[in-house]
Design an enzyme around this catalytic site. Structure first.
Site, PDB file in Angstrom:
ATOM      1  CD  GLU A  34      -3.060  -0.475  -0.025  1.00 20.30           C
ATOM      2  OE1 GLU A  34      -3.099  -0.103  -1.222  1.00 20.30           O
ATOM      3  OE2 GLU A  34      -3.597  -1.515   0.381  1.00 20.30           O
ATOM      4  CG  HIS A  35      -0.130   4.805   0.583  1.00 18.77           C
ATOM      5  ND1 HIS A  35      -0.619   5.978   0.079  1.00 18.77           N
ATOM      6  CD2 HIS A  35      -1.120   4.291   1.353  1.00 18.77           C
ATOM      7  CE1 HIS A  35      -1.851   6.182   0.552  1.00 18.77           C
ATOM      8  NE2 HIS A  35      -2.182   5.163   1.320  1.00 18.77           N
ATOM      9  CG  ASP A  37       0.594   3.090  -6.500  1.00 16.08           C
ATOM     10  OD1 ASP A  37       0.803   3.874  -5.552  1.00 16.08           O
ATOM     11  OD2 ASP A  37      -0.493   3.041  -7.123  1.00 16.08           O
ATOM     12  N   GLY A 122     -16.384   5.548  -3.293  1.00 14.70           N
ATOM     13  CA  GLY A 122     -15.741   6.035  -2.068  1.00 14.70           C
ATOM     14  C   GLY A 122     -15.404   4.931  -1.084  1.00 14.70           C
ATOM     15  N   GLY A 124     -13.030   2.695  -1.603  1.00 16.96           N
ATOM     16  CA  GLY A 124     -11.634   2.279  -1.741  1.00 16.96           C
ATOM     17  C   GLY A 124     -11.463   1.044  -2.608  1.00 16.96           C
ATOM     18  CB  SER A 127     -15.942   3.024  -8.330  1.00 14.58           C
ATOM     19  OG  SER A 127     -15.778   4.233  -7.633  1.00 14.58           O
ATOM     20  CB  SER A 128     -12.464   6.874  -9.993  1.00 15.89           C
ATOM     21  OG  SER A 128     -11.626   6.566  -8.931  1.00 15.89           O
ATOM     22  CD  GLU A 160      -8.255   8.870 -10.578  1.00 15.04           C
ATOM     23  OE1 GLU A 160      -8.746   7.965 -11.274  1.00 15.04           O
ATOM     24  OE2 GLU A 160      -8.593   9.084  -9.405  1.00 15.04           O
ATOM     25  CG  ASP A 172      -6.254   2.155  -7.734  1.00 11.32           C
ATOM     26  OD1 ASP A 172      -5.605   1.283  -7.125  1.00 11.32           O
ATOM     27  OD2 ASP A 172      -6.616   3.221  -7.222  1.00 11.32           O
TER      28      ASP A 172
END
Ligand code: GLA
Length: 438
Positions: A34-35, A37, A122, A124, A127-128, A160, A172
């Site tokens: 996590e974090h 990338d 929202g 996590g 979806s975006s 994005e 993502d």
């Protein structure tokens, strides 16, 4: 299947003709890493059976007309003048994708489209990114330009970063484009080399050939006893439960602060690189710093930067160790690494929140849980847990009760299927009728 039928019918109702294609792009759950990338490091996500569907047909003009079923809203724009839309912020993802596809020289047709999905916004679960990847792939299907999946993911990330304005890493979009059914994807976020990692708890669902496969049914919320669908996912119907299941627990706390805190973490990591360069002039990112080097020079870093760097340096190690554990079918080690990741995100990277901690701690108490951690950017959203097949119902009951008692919020708990990345759910066919103007 149901989702696909609905979107097709709605498209027909709105535009008066059949869609030429229906594209499905999945959300994701990151198992570990996590974090890392945006620090050029390693991540290990899976594409899940929650997705965005986009039904679309080309138009003879340069207009793009989008219907978002889940918001019950319609937005439109011209491919000749792509601007931000503050009133329909959900449409900025498609706008950004169109902008950068055209900037790359691809000729896009106008398009009528209907969008719908079952990835909670929202939460996590990205979806975006799925919306972006669905849009890019849809245009690729409609106009036939050649773009590899890696390039497609990069273009969506750019949309994005530069159009929507969120400085996310590549994870993502990459997993939504390149995920593989029943596998995690180890991604080297510097070189973009990637490798499918077999999950030793592969589900025993009957498989169909990819071309015949329908889009995944929506995940069922585990409510009491396992539904037939979930029994299938766990392999219970064959009397041989696989060793484990991926369970997502949505805290129902929607992520707050995420943009500003996310960008602050990025800056703190860059500061760490700048300071460590005094000792390690060759480093470009925290990915280049080994644990031994970090231990040697950490005293020179200010407290906050030191914590951020410690998380990244050891999280990269945990990802690589996790892959080794999965290859050996060692779920206990994998689970311990997940727990370590949560603690590090909580104490050093400081992106957890009370709800995520309560959820992870409740999971850790259950016998049969290998590991549990927050997943995604943090500050709300979901945890991911690896749970022994026989313990899933016990897990659900305990975690839901503990969490609700401590927070007053009712969590959503899903057993998660691992699916392929983006694809056409319905093959493109030539339209005989002229698309209406919608
Ligand atoms: C968000 C970003 C990703 C990644 C994660 C944290 O999901 O979009 O690029 O940085 O947070 O691992």
């Amino acid at each position: 299947m149901e989702q696909q039928k609905t979107i097709r019918e709605r498209f027909l109702g709105i535009f008066g003709h059949e869609p030429a294609t229906i594209v499905r792009a999945p959300g994701r759950v990151n198992l570990i890493g996590e974090h890392t990338d945006y620090n050029d490091g390693y991540v290990l996500p899976v594409a899940i059976d929650r997705s965005i569907l986009m039904a679309a047909a080309p138009r003879p003009d340069r207009q793009v007309v989008l219907h978002a079923l889940d918001f019950d809203q319609r937005a439109g724009f011209s491919l000749d003048d792509i601007q931000h839309d503050a009133q329909h912020p959900w449409s900025n993802y498609q706008r950004g994708v169109a902008f950068f596809l055209q900037e790359r020289g691809f000729e896009l047709p106008g398009m009528n489209a209907v969008i719908s999905g079952d990835i909670p916004v929202g939460s996590g679960l990205s979806s975006s990114a799925a919306v972006e990847v669905a849009a890019a792939y849809t245009w690729q299907v409609l106009s036939g330009f050649s773009l590899s999946r890696v390039e497609l993911a990069l273009l969506c990330q750019r949309a994005e970063n530069e159009f929507v304005g969120m400085k996310c890493g590549i994870m993502d979009q990459f997993i939504s484009a390149l995920g593989q059914r029943d596998h995690a994807l180890l991604i080297d976020c510097r070189t973009l080399e990637h490798e499918s990692v077999n999950l030793p708890w592969r589900s025993s669902r009957t498989r169909s050939a990819p071309a015949e496969r329908e889009t995944s049914p929506a995940l069922s919320v585990v409510e009491g006893f396992a539904t037939p669908e979930i029994s299938g996912k766990l392999g219970l119907d064959e009397g041989s439960p696989p060793s484990a299941a991926i369970v997502v627990c949505d805290t129902m706390k929607r992520r707050g602060l995420v943009d500003s805190e996310y960008n602050a973490r990025r800056r703190e990591c860059e500061e760490g690189v700048r300071l460590l360069r005094k000792h390690l002039p060759g480093i470009k990112a925290l990915r280049d710093v080994s644990p031994a080097q970090f231990e040697r020079y950490q005293e020179d870093l200010p407290e906050v930067v030191r914590r951020r760097c410690r998380h990244i340096v050891y999280e990269n190690e945990r990802v690589l160790q996790s892959v080794g554990a999965l290859e050996e079918g060692d779920l206990a080690t994998f689970g311990r690494l997940m727990n370590g990741s949560h603690v590090s995100l909580r104490d050093d990277y400081q992106v957890s929140c009370r709800e995520l901690d309560v959820m992870a701690e409740a999971a850790w108490q259950v016998e049969g849980v290998y590991g549990s951690r927050l997943t995604g950017a943090g500050f709300g959203g979901c945890t991911v847990s690896l749970v022994a097949g026989e313990a899933v119902e016990r897990f659900r009951a305990h975690v839901a009760a503990e969490y609700q008692e401590a927070t007053g919020l009712k969590p959503q708990i899903y057993v998660c299927g691992v699916e392929d990345g983006v694809g056409a759910a319905k093959p493109l066919r030539r339209l005989r009728i002229k698309p209406s103007q919608g």
